[in-house]
Design an enzyme around this catalytic site. Structure first.
Site, mmCIF file in Angstrom:
data_model
loop_
_atom_site.group_PDB
_atom_site.id
_atom_site.type_symbol
_atom_site.label_atom_id
_atom_site.label_comp_id
_atom_site.label_asym_id
_atom_site.label_seq_id
_atom_site.Cartn_x
_atom_site.Cartn_y
_atom_site.Cartn_z
ATOM 1 N NE ARG A 106 38.520 39.812 56.928
ATOM 2 C CZ ARG A 106 38.814 40.473 55.441
ATOM 3 N NH1 ARG A 106 37.247 40.174 55.262
ATOM 4 N NH2 ARG A 106 39.346 40.483 54.627
ATOM 5 C CG HIS A 133 43.814 43.558 55.500
ATOM 6 N ND1 HIS A 133 43.470 42.557 56.251
ATOM 7 C CD2 HIS A 133 42.193 43.716 54.793
ATOM 8 C CE1 HIS A 133 42.858 42.212 55.146
ATOM 9 N NE2 HIS A 133 41.979 43.108 54.056
ATOM 10 C CD GLN A 136 44.363 44.138 50.537
ATOM 11 O OE1 GLN A 136 43.550 43.228 50.529
ATOM 12 N NE2 GLN A 136 45.159 44.318 49.374
ATOM 13 C CG ASP A 227 39.435 49.592 51.587
ATOM 14 O OD1 ASP A 227 38.282 49.137 50.316
ATOM 15 O OD2 ASP A 227 39.368 49.772 52.230
ATOM 16 C CB CYS A 267 41.898 45.832 49.281
ATOM 17 S SG CYS A 267 40.542 46.625 49.816
ATOM 18 N NE ARG A 295 45.620 40.075 51.100
ATOM 19 C CZ ARG A 295 44.123 39.465 51.394
ATOM 20 N NH1 ARG A 295 43.112 40.144 51.701
ATOM 21 N NH2 ARG A 295 44.225 39.095 52.560
#
Ligand code: CP
Ligand code: NVA
Length: 308
Positions: A106, A133, A136, A227, A267, A295
């Site tokens: 990340r 992402h 996700q 988000d 998310c 996830r």
């Protein structure tokens, strides 16, 4: 039906690294892991986790997924390793790929992730960059698949910033043939290259719409998704963005304009009364915690494909 796995030893840097078939394959495998229909063991395999930004879900779900596969993880914190002290990525990548079997990263610049992948001899996974992402998005579409029989009947409206999460939803949505609508304030549209690539994938160009009008974007939508307005690394833009995003909160008025059975996704982490009201977040239409759970299942599936 699962066919032979072509993902082994590949990187997963972008939703575009998967074919439509491979996305369906991972979703099916995720579902099998979730329902305990399969058991795959990777004894002694090691997943390295490099997180230049904070994380709860991605970090822990990777750790649990790897543990469930019989492997282990090493958490590489930039403040306690040499990573952010100026050691070139190409050196770190070559060293870590001698210790680890797979690495999830990340970071901020997507080009840094690509640099890791260029020098690593082991698969590299995008655990979020400023651009995408993709892990996700896989969990999001698993959650959507659990609710709706056919992706072709689904309208997914993302209301908010055209950020990394929106970019991956667009690309994965294009691969699955889902109608994706993005409603964002002017100037906050998703990445233009992502939009171009998605239009190249969609057979029907009408299936992707970018608009500045949230009310029309949610008409008939089956999934409402949002988000944070300010992503990690954008803390200094928070005040300005809070003003620019007025009118883009998912609240009961917006929900009323969507399909009556629409589900709500986020998310996480969420900022109540900014991008979503507490009422909608906690409503019976919310599938936000199923989405968070997923996830772990998709990452277990992804790891098992890349490590096979
Ligand atoms: N959704 C998500 O990636 O959460 P974390 O930042 O907690 O990993
Ligand atoms: N867009 C958010 C997602 C967090 C999971 C960020 O990048 O901070």
């Amino acid at each position: 039906m699962l066919k032979p796995n072509k993902l082994a030893n590949n990187n997963f840097l972008s939703s575009l690294d998967l074919s439509t078939y491979e996305v369906f394959h991972i979703l099916e495998l995720s579902n099998n892991f979730k329902n305990k229909k399969i058991n795959i063991e990777f004894n002694n395999k090691v997943l390295g986790l490099i997180f230049d930004k904070s994380s709860t879900r991605t970090r822990v779900s990777f750790q649990v997924a790897m543990t469930r596969l019989g492997g282990t993880t090493i958490d590489l914190n930039p403040t306690t390793s040499q990573i952010r002290r100026g050691e070139p990525i190409k050196d770190t990548a070559r060293v870590l790929s001698r210790y680890c079997d797979i690495i999830a990263i990340r970071t901020f610049d997507h080009s840094d992730l690509e640099e890791y992948a260029k020098w690593s001899t082991k698969p590299v996974i995008n655990a979020l960059t400023d651009l995408e992402h993709p892990c996700q998005a896989l969990a999001d579409f698993l959650t959507i698949q659990e609710e709706f029989l056919n992706f072709k009947d689904v309208i997914l409206t993302f209301v908010g910033d055209g950020n990394n999460v929106a970019n991956s939803l667009i690309l994965c949505g294009a691969l699955l043939g889902v109608e994706v609508r993005i409603a964002c304030p002017k100037g906050y549209e998703p990445n233009s290259l992502v939009i171009k690539k998605a239009y190249e994938i969609y057979k029907n160009k009408d299936l992707l719409k970018i608009t500045n009008d949230p009310i029309t974007a949610v008409q008939g939508a089956n999934v409402l998704y949002t988000d944070v307005w300010s992503s990690m690394g954008e803390e200094n833009q928070k005040e300005e963005k809070d003003k620019d995003f007025l009118g883009f909160t998912i609240d009961h008025k917006l929900v009323r304009n969507a399909d009556k059975d629409a589900i709500i996704l986020h998310c996480l982490p969420a900022y109540r009364e900014k991008e979503i009201t507490d009422e909608v977040f906690e409503s019976k239409r919310s599938r936000i915690f199923e989405q968070a759970e997923n996830r772990m299942h998709v990452q277990q599936a992804l790891l098992s494909c890349l490590l096979s």
